[in-house]
Design a protein around this motif. Sequence first.
Motif, mmCIF file in Angstrom:
data_model
loop_
_atom_site.group_PDB
_atom_site.id
_atom_site.type_symbol
_atom_site.label_atom_id
_atom_site.label_comp_id
_atom_site.label_asym_id
_atom_site.label_seq_id
_atom_site.Cartn_x
_atom_site.Cartn_y
_atom_site.Cartn_z
ATOM 1 N N CYS A 49 -35.340 -26.990 -2.688
ATOM 2 C CA CYS A 49 -34.663 -26.297 -1.587
ATOM 3 C C CYS A 49 -33.358 -27.031 -1.279
ATOM 4 N N CYS A 101 -33.998 -31.382 1.668
ATOM 5 C CA CYS A 101 -34.963 -30.703 2.551
ATOM 6 C C CYS A 101 -36.286 -31.443 2.460
ATOM 7 N N HIS A 116 -39.208 -30.060 0.141
ATOM 8 C CA HIS A 116 -39.441 -28.610 0.123
ATOM 9 C C HIS A 116 -38.884 -27.968 -1.153
ATOM 10 N N GLY A 126 -31.791 -27.057 1.339
ATOM 11 C CA GLY A 126 -31.739 -27.424 2.757
ATOM 12 C C GLY A 126 -31.964 -26.215 3.627
ATOM 13 N N CYS A 127 -32.962 -26.294 4.496
ATOM 14 C CA CYS A 127 -33.217 -25.181 5.420
ATOM 15 C C CYS A 127 -33.673 -25.749 6.763
HETATM 16 ZN ZN LIG Z 1 -36.232 -26.177 2.816
#
Ligand SMILES: [Zn+2]
Length: 187
Positions: free
Chosen positions: A52, A76, A30, A54-55
């Motif tokens: 990203c 992510c 991501h 991390g989500c």
């Molecule tokens: Zn993410």
Amino acid sequence: MAIYNDTLNSAIIGRIRFKNPINNSILVEHWLHFIDNVVESPSYAKPLVSRCPGCSLHISSYANVKKSKRKYRYSCIASYNALTAICFVDIVKRGDNYLLRPSLVELQQKATKQYDLVKALIVTPTPSTTTVDSSLTDVVLKYIPTPVTRSQLCQLKQDFKFTRTLEFYTDGSMMAHRTDQCVMGIG
Ligand SMILES: [Zn+2]
């Protein structure tokens, strides 16, 4: 690339990190996008993307990917259907980030359209039901020895299930009509 995420109900920007041709799945890292210059109109400013950190989209079981004897770790990453991916090559490296040439709106639309298309193509298989020959237990049909005739009659019975009045045409062999002795036969 851009790909539709059905949890998010929106397309995301990402990078393919692993392809599995056996089940047509891809692991997509991501990437987040932001506009590099807020002063400019968002429609004019080109979007920048960066990894990203991390989500909620992250699937930790995919975090470690082994490729060509090397181990990679992603903060992510998630699995997607490869057919729904919209790939584009118009990206320019700008520092640690990448500049996208296509507009986000365009990618968003393309990815959503592609996802809908693929979803429509996947025909959900109906569970196979073994058809039980119910005509064998039918009070009348059980006396019909030929399976083809029995099944044709069974179909007619089904077709006229809710019919209140029926009209019969005979070859003239019907006798004692409207009496208890009513018979109809050949010859
Ligand atoms: Zn993410």
